[in-house]
Motif scaffolding. Structure first.
Motif, PDB file in Angstrom:
ATOM      1  N   LYS A 564       0.829  -1.196   0.000  1.00 14.54           N
ATOM      2  CA  LYS A 564       0.000   0.000   0.000  1.00 14.54           C
ATOM      3  C   LYS A 564       0.869   1.253   0.000  1.00 14.54           C
ATOM      4  CE  LYS A 564      -3.393   2.469   2.810  1.00 14.54           C
ATOM      5  NZ  LYS A 564      -4.173   2.467   4.073  1.00 14.54           N
ATOM      6  N   GLU A 565       1.950   1.217   0.730  1.00 12.08           N
ATOM      7  CA  GLU A 565       2.840   2.374   0.791  1.00 12.08           C
ATOM      8  C   GLU A 565       3.474   2.660  -0.569  1.00 12.08           C
ATOM      9  OE1 GLU A 565       2.924  -0.162   2.796  1.00 12.08           O
ATOM     10  OE2 GLU A 565       2.264   0.634   4.737  1.00 12.08           O
ATOM     11  N   ASP A 566       3.797   1.603  -1.313  1.00 16.70           N
ATOM     12  CA  ASP A 566       4.340   1.779  -2.658  1.00 16.70           C
ATOM     13  C   ASP A 566       3.341   2.494  -3.558  1.00 16.70           C
ATOM     14  OD1 ASP A 566       6.806   0.536  -2.295  1.00 16.70           O
ATOM     15  OD2 ASP A 566       5.964  -1.447  -2.660  1.00 16.70           O
ATOM     16  N   PHE A 567       2.129   1.993  -3.556  1.00 19.42           N
ATOM     17  CA  PHE A 567       1.130   2.478  -4.500  1.00 19.42           C
ATOM     18  C   PHE A 567       0.734   3.920  -4.230  1.00 19.42           C
ATOM     19  CE2 PHE A 567      -3.123   2.832  -6.387  1.00 19.42           C
ATOM     20  CZ  PHE A 567      -2.831   2.387  -7.667  1.00 19.42           C
ATOM     21  N   LEU A 568       0.776   4.355  -2.967  1.00 22.59           N
ATOM     22  CA  LEU A 568       0.351   5.701  -2.624  1.00 22.59           C
ATOM     23  C   LEU A 568       1.516   6.673  -2.477  1.00 22.59           C
ATOM     24  CD1 LEU A 568      -2.467   4.998  -0.018  1.00 22.59           C
ATOM     25  CD2 LEU A 568      -2.692   5.461  -2.450  1.00 22.59           C
ATOM     26  N   SER A 569       2.735   6.222  -2.743  1.00 20.00           N
ATOM     27  CA  SER A 569       3.898   7.072  -2.474  1.00 20.00           C
ATOM     28  C   SER A 569       3.923   8.322  -3.333  1.00 20.00           C
ATOM     29  CB  SER A 569       5.189   6.277  -2.686  1.00 20.00           C
ATOM     30  OG  SER A 569       5.289   5.846  -4.032  1.00 20.00           O
ATOM     31  N   ASN A 570       3.277   8.320  -4.473  1.00 19.17           N
ATOM     32  CA  ASN A 570       3.263   9.499  -5.336  1.00 19.17           C
ATOM     33  C   ASN A 570       2.095  10.431  -5.066  1.00 19.17           C
ATOM     34  OD1 ASN A 570       5.525   8.847  -6.766  1.00 19.17           O
ATOM     35  ND2 ASN A 570       4.433   7.518  -8.172  1.00 19.17           N
ATOM     36  N   PHE A 571       1.165  10.000  -4.242  1.00 16.79           N
ATOM     37  CA  PHE A 571      -0.052  10.779  -4.030  1.00 16.79           C
ATOM     38  C   PHE A 571      -0.225  11.030  -2.532  1.00 16.79           C
ATOM     39  CE2 PHE A 571      -0.493   8.225  -7.832  1.00 16.79           C
ATOM     40  CZ  PHE A 571      -0.787   9.191  -8.781  1.00 16.79           C
ATOM     41  N   SER A 572       0.535  12.000  -2.037  1.00 12.88           N
ATOM     42  CA  SER A 572       0.553  12.256  -0.593  1.00 12.88           C
ATOM     43  C   SER A 572      -0.800  12.707  -0.067  1.00 12.88           C
ATOM     44  CB  SER A 572       1.611  13.324  -0.269  1.00 12.88           C
ATOM     45  OG  SER A 572       1.343  14.513  -0.994  1.00 12.88           O
ATOM     46  N   PHE A 573      -1.624  13.314  -0.933  1.00 12.53           N
ATOM     47  CA  PHE A 573      -2.928  13.782  -0.476  1.00 12.53           C
ATOM     48  C   PHE A 573      -3.871  12.630  -0.151  1.00 12.53           C
ATOM     49  CE2 PHE A 573      -2.961  13.534  -5.075  1.00 12.53           C
ATOM     50  CZ  PHE A 573      -4.122  12.837  -5.351  1.00 12.53           C
ATOM     51  N   LEU A 574      -3.500  11.396  -0.570  1.00  7.85           N
ATOM     52  CA  LEU A 574      -4.331  10.236  -0.265  1.00  7.85           C
ATOM     53  C   LEU A 574      -3.889   9.538   1.021  1.00  7.85           C
ATOM     54  CD1 LEU A 574      -4.666   8.646  -3.818  1.00  7.85           C
ATOM     55  CD2 LEU A 574      -6.329  10.075  -2.616  1.00  7.85           C
ATOM     56  N   LYS A 575      -2.794   9.991   1.631  1.00  7.34           N
ATOM     57  CA  LYS A 575      -2.264   9.305   2.804  1.00  7.34           C
ATOM     58  C   LYS A 575      -2.878   9.838   4.084  1.00  7.34           C
ATOM     59  CE  LYS A 575       2.270   8.566   0.752  1.00  7.34           C
ATOM     60  NZ  LYS A 575       3.711   8.770   0.932  1.00  7.34           N
ATOM     61  N   PRO A 576      -2.986   9.014   5.088  1.00  4.84           N
ATOM     62  CA  PRO A 576      -3.434   9.492   6.393  1.00  4.84           C
ATOM     63  C   PRO A 576      -2.465  10.539   6.933  1.00  4.84           C
ATOM     64  CG  PRO A 576      -3.511   7.100   6.281  1.00  4.84           C
ATOM     65  CD  PRO A 576      -2.791   7.564   5.059  1.00  4.84           C
ATOM     66  N   LYS A 577      -2.979  11.525   7.679  1.00  4.17           N
ATOM     67  CA  LYS A 577      -2.139  12.618   8.150  1.00  4.17           C
ATOM     68  C   LYS A 577      -1.081  12.169   9.138  1.00  4.17           C
ATOM     69  CE  LYS A 577      -5.546  16.271   7.477  1.00  4.17           C
ATOM     70  NZ  LYS A 577      -6.315  17.361   8.110  1.00  4.17           N
ATOM     71  N   GLN A 578      -1.342  11.115   9.921  1.00  4.82           N
ATOM     72  CA  GLN A 578      -0.370  10.694  10.920  1.00  4.82           C
ATOM     73  C   GLN A 578       0.920  10.188  10.287  1.00  4.82           C
ATOM     74  OE1 GLN A 578      -3.410   9.556  10.602  1.00  4.82           O
ATOM     75  NE2 GLN A 578      -3.547   7.320  10.620  1.00  4.82           N
ATOM     76  N   GLU A 579       0.867   9.725   9.066  1.00  6.41           N
ATOM     77  CA  GLU A 579       2.084   9.240   8.421  1.00  6.41           C
ATOM     78  C   GLU A 579       3.054  10.377   8.165  1.00  6.41           C
ATOM     79  OE1 GLU A 579       1.552   6.812   5.062  1.00  6.41           O
ATOM     80  OE2 GLU A 579       0.130   5.458   6.014  1.00  6.41           O
ATOM     81  N   GLU A 580       2.524  11.587   7.922  1.00  5.38           N
ATOM     82  CA  GLU A 580       3.395  12.716   7.672  1.00  5.38           C
ATOM     83  C   GLU A 580       4.215  13.045   8.906  1.00  5.38           C
ATOM     84  OE1 GLU A 580       3.932  14.180   4.895  1.00  5.38           O
ATOM     85  OE2 GLU A 580       2.459  13.036   3.774  1.00  5.38           O
ATOM     86  N   LYS A 581       3.635  12.908  10.099  1.00 10.45           N
ATOM     87  CA  LYS A 581       4.351  13.180  11.335  1.00 10.45           C
ATOM     88  C   LYS A 581       5.482  12.187  11.541  1.00 10.45           C
ATOM     89  CE  LYS A 581       0.291  15.189  13.550  1.00 10.45           C
ATOM     90  NZ  LYS A 581      -0.646  15.098  14.703  1.00 10.45           N
ATOM     91  N   VAL A 582       5.206  10.944  11.257  1.00 13.61           N
ATOM     92  CA  VAL A 582       6.238   9.920  11.411  1.00 13.61           C
ATOM     93  C   VAL A 582       7.391  10.193  10.462  1.00 13.61           C
ATOM     94  CG1 VAL A 582       6.733   7.472  11.224  1.00 13.61           C
ATOM     95  CG2 VAL A 582       4.540   8.222  12.148  1.00 13.61           C
ATOM     96  N   LYS A 583       7.064  10.665   9.289  1.00 16.07           N
ATOM     97  CA  LYS A 583       8.096  10.946   8.290  1.00 16.07           C
ATOM     98  C   LYS A 583       9.064  12.011   8.796  1.00 16.07           C
ATOM     99  CE  LYS A 583       8.674  12.875   3.671  1.00 16.07           C
ATOM    100  NZ  LYS A 583       7.996  13.403   2.482  1.00 16.07           N
ATOM    101  N   VAL A 584       8.540  13.076   9.393  1.00 11.60           N
ATOM    102  CA  VAL A 584       9.390  14.163   9.852  1.00 11.60           C
ATOM    103  C   VAL A 584      10.298  13.703  10.982  1.00 11.60           C
ATOM    104  CG1 VAL A 584       9.360  16.426  10.944  1.00 11.60           C
ATOM    105  CG2 VAL A 584       7.724  15.898   9.137  1.00 11.60           C
ATOM    106  N   LEU A 585       9.819  12.839  11.851  1.00 11.10           N
ATOM    107  CA  LEU A 585      10.576  12.424  13.014  1.00 11.10           C
ATOM    108  C   LEU A 585      11.652  11.395  12.712  1.00 11.10           C
ATOM    109  CD1 LEU A 585       7.642  12.140  15.582  1.00 11.10           C
ATOM    110  CD2 LEU A 585       9.399  13.925  15.484  1.00 11.10           C
ATOM    111  N   THR A 586      11.408  10.541  11.732  1.00 13.39           N
ATOM    112  CA  THR A 586      12.306   9.390  11.589  1.00 13.39           C
ATOM    113  C   THR A 586      12.992   9.270  10.243  1.00 13.39           C
ATOM    114  OG1 THR A 586      10.480   8.016  10.830  1.00 13.39           O
ATOM    115  CG2 THR A 586      10.908   8.049  13.193  1.00 13.39           C
TER     116      THR A 586
END
Length: 621
Positions: A564-586
């Motif tokens: 699922k992460e592969d398929f949505l990697s180009n369309f950030s607007f389709l991702k849950p917002k909490q994933e963006e927070k994890v991205k910044v931290l790690t």
């Protein structure tokens, strides 16, 4: 136009333009041989994975825009109408599926040959099957691509047909053998400019000759050429909305999604995200814009050709010997008073061939070294493998020249090329789809599915070549000689254009009492469905056999599958917002300067993935 126009030959300026294109192409190969690092097979075959998105995108566009496109597509539109423009939808679907389904898996594994994936996911024997089928497919297609511009040169300049074939192969082999993938990509960048210039010259002059664009469109409308939409679901009709969208997507996905010739350039980008969509340029989606531009140019050239020759078809009037010679005939007819411009068009067709053939030669060398040599000769050093790669490029250049002789036996260039891709590329697409999308697919199911898919597509493809489809299924449009003033052109009669074979051959097959019942149904299926048929049979049989042989019991590593992460990697607007927070931290600990350049970096990442479920999400963001 009354009768066959008196066409001139090449002038001094034409030869200078043509020779200049060849010299610059060869010089790029020499440059990268001198300044580029070619010490390892990886440097030679994938450019050290240091290429950026824009030149890769232009290279993809150039290799697509072969002489088959330059010569075949305008002739297709001239004879069958603008229905071919619906391929714009097929191209879009193909690019999205390539970028979102296949590319993430290939790039994550850091492979050089796409068929390495088959061994990692299934076993060595399936990898060998995929490699052999790809080699056969590429050599056959490259033979067609080499033969096409030779036809143009023979028609326009009177140059010896096979002399042109040999010249094409030698120039391609020269710079591909010297400079590797970097030379191939940057030569493509130069050649795509030449090809666009050639198309533009024809379009501009045709508009001037006919007065305006409206005149061309009006003639095309009254001649039935603006037939964009035909939603008839009958699979026996050659081109409809459904055959083009479904069959065309499947056919081109087998080229862009899994073919070594294309994928080899995706994985040569610096990072996976630079090969996909984002805030910056991304090669596949930039390439889509190029594909649309090429399609518009080719379709408009076909409509302009019809507007000019609506009352005197050069083919029916025997001014040319084959439909694929209509485009060069048009060029000399309307551009003969402009020194150097006919040479630009021939250079355009020749550039398309050089870009496509060089890509094929480089890909053939890559799969041979990676799939047939390295696994069995593990003691070879990287330097030796680099020289072997050059030797393979030289060898395959000679083989492709020899295979060009077959192209003269295959009928129309465009249909022949896509038919070959469908018959072989379809089953391969089904095999990769099984591996990437079906976690329960096992080696037994994949192998049986591949055999069944290849057998079915080969059966219908060869049958269609022996028993051409009936004229009503080809939907060829009327061609007129009413304005011709030739004794051999007939009288004021209209004739339905023939199929891709010669008229006499087509007629004899249609009225032959020995024509089997399968010929009017199974063999008459649209050539665009050859790939779809092979793909569906491979997937369906593969799934059934895998389930019957314990496929549900196996445990497949996630890195070999689409997530699922592969398929949505180009369309950030389709991702849950909490994933963006994890991205910044790690994300920071995983930023490495050599990311995507060596397999070792990918191995390190994959080890971390297996140890931390949380980091998996971050890698694919």
């Amino acid at each position: 136009m009354p009768g066959c126009s008196a066409l001139g030959g090449f002038g001094v300026w034409d030869y200078l333009v043509f020779a200049g294109m060849l010299c610059v192409s060869a010089a790029i190969g020499v440059y990268y041989a001198c300044v580029g690092r070619q010490d390892t097979s990886r440097e030679f075959l994938v450019g050290g994975r240091q290429l950026t998105a824009v030149p890769v995108a232009l290279s993809l566009t150039a290799s697509f825009m072969s002489a088959v496109t330059v010569l075949g597509t305008p002739s297709e539109v001239y004879r069958f109408g603008a229905m071919f423009s619906v391929f714009a939808i097929a191209y879009a679907l193909m690019v999205v599926l390539s970028a979102e389904v296949f590319l993430p898996v290939f790039y994550r594994l850091g492979i050089t040959s796409t068929y390495e994936y088959l061994e990692l996911r299934f076993n060595r024997y399936l990898r060998l099957c995929g490699t052999v089928l790809f080699i056969i497919l590429t050599i056959l297609y490259t033979g067609i691509v080499i033969y096409a511009p030779a036809l143009a040169l023979n028609q326009v300049t009177g140059m010896d047909l096979w002399g042109a074939v040999v010249t094409t192969g030698i120039v391609c082999t020269f710079y591909c053998t010297l400079g590797g993938l970097k030379a191939v990509v940057w030569t493509d960048v130069f050649q795509v400019g030449i090809m666009v210039a050639g198309f533009s010259a024809v379009i501009i002059r045709a508009v001037v000759v006919q007065g305006n664009i409206g005149h061309i469109l009006n003639d095309s409308y009254h001649g039935g050429r603006l037939n964009f939409w035909n939603f008839n679901p009958n699979p026996l009709q050659r081109h409809t909305f459904w055959t083009i969208v479904i069959g065309g997507t499947s056919t081109w996905l087998g080229i862009y999604g899994i073919s070594q010739s294309q994928v080899q350039r995706y994985i040569a980008c610096k990072t996976r995200f630079q090969a996909k969509l984002g805030n910056k340029e991304r090669s596949l989606y930039i390439n889509l814009v190029g594909l649309w531009a090429i399609l518009v140019c080719a379709v408009f050239c076909g409509l302009a050709m019809y507007s000019i020759y609506k009352d005197c078809d050069p083919w029916t009037a025997a001014c040319v010997e084959a439909p694929d010679q209509l485009m060069p005939y048009l060029v000399l007819d309307i551009l003969k008073d402009f020194p150097g411009v006919p040479g630009l068009f021939v250079a355009s067709a020749y550039s398309g061939t050089l870009s496509t053939v060089s890509s094929s030669i480089n890909a053939l060398a890559a799969v041979t070294v990676e799939d047939l040599i390295k696994p069995y000769f593990t003691s070879l050093s990287e330097r030796k493998l680099s020289w072997i790669s050059r030797g393979m490029s030289l060898f395959y250049g000679g083989v492709c020249i020899a295979m060009a002789a077959l192209a003269s036996l295959l009928g129309g260039l465009l249909q022949a090329a896509l038919s070959i891709f469908g018959m072989i590329g379809g089953p391969l697409l089904g095999l990769f789809s099984l591996g990437i999308l079906c976690s329960f697919a096992n080696p037994v199911g994949a192998f049986v599915g591949l055999i069944c898919g290849f057998t079915s597509s080969l059966w219908v493809g060869i049958g269609a070549q022996i028993y051409p489809p009936l004229l009503h299924s080809t939907m060829a449009l009327n061609l007129s000689t009413v304005g011709c003033n030739l004794t051999n052109a007939g009288t004021d009669e209209y004739r339905i254009g023939p199929t891709e074979l010669l008229p006499s051959t087509a007629s004899s097959n249609i009225h032959s009492p020995e024509r089997p019942i399968l010929a009017d149904y199974w063999y008459s299926i649209s050539y665009l469905y050859f790939s779809t048929l092979g793909t569906l049979v491979t997937v369906a049989v593969g799934i059934v056999i895998s389930l019957l042989t314990g496929g549900l019991k196996q445990n497949v590593d996630r890195k070999f599958m689409l997530t699922k992460e592969d398929f949505l990697s180009n369309f950030s607007f389709l991702k849950p917002k909490q994933e963006e927070k994890v991205k910044v931290l790690t994300w920071r600990p995983f930023t490495m300067p050599d990311e995507g350049i060596t397999n070792a970096a990918f191995n390190h990442i994959e080890m971390d993935i297996s140890n931390s479920k949380e980091k998996v999400n971050n890698i694919h963001i």
